[in-house]
Design an enzyme around this catalytic site. Sequence first.
Site, PDB file in Angstrom:
ATOM      1  N   CYS A 149       0.262   1.109  11.391  1.00 46.82           N
ATOM      2  CA  CYS A 149       1.305   2.097  11.715  1.00 46.82           C
ATOM      3  C   CYS A 149       1.099   2.677  13.112  1.00 46.82           C
ATOM      4  O   CYS A 149       2.007   2.604  13.967  1.00 46.82           O
ATOM      5  CB  CYS A 149       1.329   3.181  10.648  1.00 46.82           C
ATOM      6  SG  CYS A 149      -0.292   3.829  10.184  1.00 46.82           S
TER       7      CYS A 149
HETATM    8  N1  LIG Z   1       0.178   4.188   4.068  1.00 38.98           N
HETATM    9  C1  LIG Z   1       0.596   3.775   5.257  1.00 38.98           C
HETATM   10  O1  LIG Z   1       1.320   4.485   5.980  1.00 38.98           O
HETATM   11  C2  LIG Z   1       0.218   2.404   5.751  1.00 38.98           C
HETATM   12  C3  LIG Z   1       0.846   1.935   6.917  1.00 38.98           C
HETATM   13  C4  LIG Z   1       0.498   0.663   7.413  1.00 38.98           C
HETATM   14  C5  LIG Z   1      -0.422  -0.114   6.728  1.00 38.98           C
HETATM   15  N2  LIG Z   1      -1.020   0.376   5.613  1.00 38.98           N
HETATM   16  C6  LIG Z   1      -1.995  -0.492   4.939  1.00 38.98           C
HETATM   17  O2  LIG Z   1      -1.355  -1.039   3.784  1.00 38.98           O
HETATM   18  C7  LIG Z   1      -2.300  -1.182   2.722  1.00 38.98           C
HETATM   19  C8  LIG Z   1      -1.818  -0.396   1.514  1.00 38.98           C
HETATM   20  O3  LIG Z   1      -1.750   0.974   1.880  1.00 38.98           O
HETATM   21  P1  LIG Z   1      -1.181   2.087   0.893  1.00 38.98           P
HETATM   22  O4  LIG Z   1      -1.133   3.329   1.697  1.00 38.98           O
HETATM   23  O5  LIG Z   1       0.049   1.608   0.211  1.00 38.98           O
HETATM   24  O6  LIG Z   1      -2.386   2.145  -0.183  1.00 38.98           O
HETATM   25  P2  LIG Z   1      -2.432   2.861  -1.607  1.00 38.98           P
HETATM   26  O7  LIG Z   1      -1.283   3.828  -1.702  1.00 38.98           O
HETATM   27  O8  LIG Z   1      -3.804   3.371  -1.785  1.00 38.98           O
HETATM   28  O9  LIG Z   1      -2.160   1.663  -2.632  1.00 38.98           O
HETATM   29  C9  LIG Z   1      -3.047   0.592  -2.791  1.00 38.98           C
HETATM   30  C10 LIG Z   1      -2.496  -0.381  -3.834  1.00 38.98           C
HETATM   31  O10 LIG Z   1      -3.383  -1.499  -3.923  1.00 38.98           O
HETATM   32  C11 LIG Z   1      -3.781  -1.712  -5.286  1.00 38.98           C
HETATM   33  N3  LIG Z   1      -5.182  -2.165  -5.222  1.00 38.98           N
HETATM   34  C12 LIG Z   1      -6.272  -1.435  -4.833  1.00 38.98           C
HETATM   35  N4  LIG Z   1      -7.388  -2.189  -4.862  1.00 38.98           N
HETATM   36  C13 LIG Z   1      -6.989  -3.431  -5.273  1.00 38.98           C
HETATM   37  C14 LIG Z   1      -7.687  -4.644  -5.505  1.00 38.98           C
HETATM   38  N5  LIG Z   1      -9.021  -4.749  -5.310  1.00 38.98           N
HETATM   39  N6  LIG Z   1      -6.979  -5.720  -5.939  1.00 38.98           N
HETATM   40  C15 LIG Z   1      -5.643  -5.644  -6.138  1.00 38.98           C
HETATM   41  N7  LIG Z   1      -4.920  -4.500  -5.939  1.00 38.98           N
HETATM   42  C16 LIG Z   1      -5.586  -3.415  -5.512  1.00 38.98           C
HETATM   43  C17 LIG Z   1      -3.581  -0.368  -5.958  1.00 38.98           C
HETATM   44  O11 LIG Z   1      -3.267  -0.505  -7.326  1.00 38.98           O
HETATM   45  P3  LIG Z   1      -4.383  -0.784  -8.467  1.00 38.98           P
HETATM   46  O12 LIG Z   1      -5.637  -0.100  -7.999  1.00 38.98           O
HETATM   47  O13 LIG Z   1      -3.785  -0.186  -9.713  1.00 38.98           O
HETATM   48  O14 LIG Z   1      -4.513  -2.271  -8.554  1.00 38.98           O
HETATM   49  C18 LIG Z   1      -2.354   0.185  -5.220  1.00 38.98           C
HETATM   50  O15 LIG Z   1      -1.164  -0.310  -5.821  1.00 38.98           O
HETATM   51  C19 LIG Z   1      -3.644  -0.700   3.272  1.00 38.98           C
HETATM   52  O16 LIG Z   1      -4.390  -1.781   3.732  1.00 38.98           O
HETATM   53  C20 LIG Z   1      -3.237   0.213   4.435  1.00 38.98           C
HETATM   54  O17 LIG Z   1      -4.223   0.299   5.434  1.00 38.98           O
HETATM   55  C21 LIG Z   1      -0.710   1.597   5.094  1.00 38.98           C
END
Ligand SMILES: NC(=O)c1ccc[n+]([C@@H]2O[C@H](COP(=O)([O-])OP(=O)(O)OC[C@H]3O[C@@H](n4cnc5c(N)ncnc54)[C@H](OP(=O)(O)O)[C@@H]3O)[C@@H](O)[C@H]2O)c1
Length: 343
Positions: A149
Amino acid sequence: MIRAGIVGATGYTGVELLRLLLAHPQVEPAMITSRGNAGEPLESLFPNLRGQGALVFQEPDVGALCDCDVVFFATPHGVAHAMAGELLSRGTRVIDLSADFRIKDPELWSRWYGQPHGAPELLDEAVYGLPEIHRAQIAEARLIAVPGCYPTAITLGFLPLLEQALVDPARLVADAKSGVSGAGRKAQTGSLLCEASENFKAYAVPGHRHLPEILQTLSGVAGLRPGLTFVPHLVPMIRGILASLYATLTRTDADLQALYEARYAGEPFVDVLPAGGHPETRSVRGTNLCRLAVHRPGGGDTVVVLSAIDNLVKGASGQAVQNMNLMFGLPETLGLESIAVLP
Ligand SMILES: NC(=O)c1ccc[n+]([C@@H]2O[C@H](COP(=O)([O-])OP(=O)(O)OC[C@H]3O[C@@H](n4cnc5c(N)ncnc54)[C@H](OP(=O)(O)O)[C@@H]3O)[C@@H](O)[C@H]2O)c1
């Protein structure tokens, strides 16, 4: 119809992908995963998606995901490393929203992410999914690393200046502010209402994980390694990033407004405001837009660029869908035409 899978569909970027893909005319969300909520229907977690189909969260089983045409990873780093190879070998394209394939040097990735790189053999073919730089490569790609981001907001802001070698690349400054959804949906103390609201703070000043990613991209543009001071901040809002970017001009005769307007004239998701403009995060909320403005305060040799995005859309899930559209030969803006919600 494109059959799409989302690994990590209960997180903030995952549910944002669902919101976009359920409304996309050429996509059928076929499989959504969560380990913690497997077996639960979509609407039990996300009431905004009630009535949008009978999807149920499933365990992330790579064999089942191979039935999809494309799989999005909206997961913490390391997860896509473990599954992308098998998906690609079975003909499924992969769009990774995590940092797993963004940094080309596996040693550098390992230093910043604190674990060995899990799929260095895939790095050569991974395309950094910033369409404003890599549109042609994205259209041919099987594996996309969606930019972070902060890197999206900062790179789009500095890009025209570095492409035209108009600033001293050794002394770039990015002072960026993010809403709390940038930290994800997982429970953590810093994201609690009582910690994050009515507060404003900088963090990770000695080094943020997005720094090597930004430097890698800007190096490719500038032709040499730039010097960047990057100071991220947390602000008490849910969505949005505003990056205030500073650089020292090496020439003061260029028409910067005309430069920015020309560079982004054909870009559907970059909006250069009229001279004197101040982009606001709420003006891009829920949209895939990056809004930019360029200033030269007092007519001096400092250029200030303001760059606003929604971290969950152009900063993550919207940009992922933009990449998917390009990969599947669809109009780039399909499913991404929404207007920001105001107030
Ligand atoms: N938030 C932002 O603004 C943003 C922007 C750009 C990029 N990102 C990137 O996008 C990714 C997701 O971010 P987020 O903010 O959406 O994270 P989040 O809200 O913490 O969600 C993470 C998701 O991944 C799943 N998960 C966690 N560990 C896992 C594993 N070992 N195997 C399979 N599923 C797993 C979780 O569900 P379960 O644990 O139930 O499986 C949950 O659905 C990250 O790498 C982050 O750096 C985020």
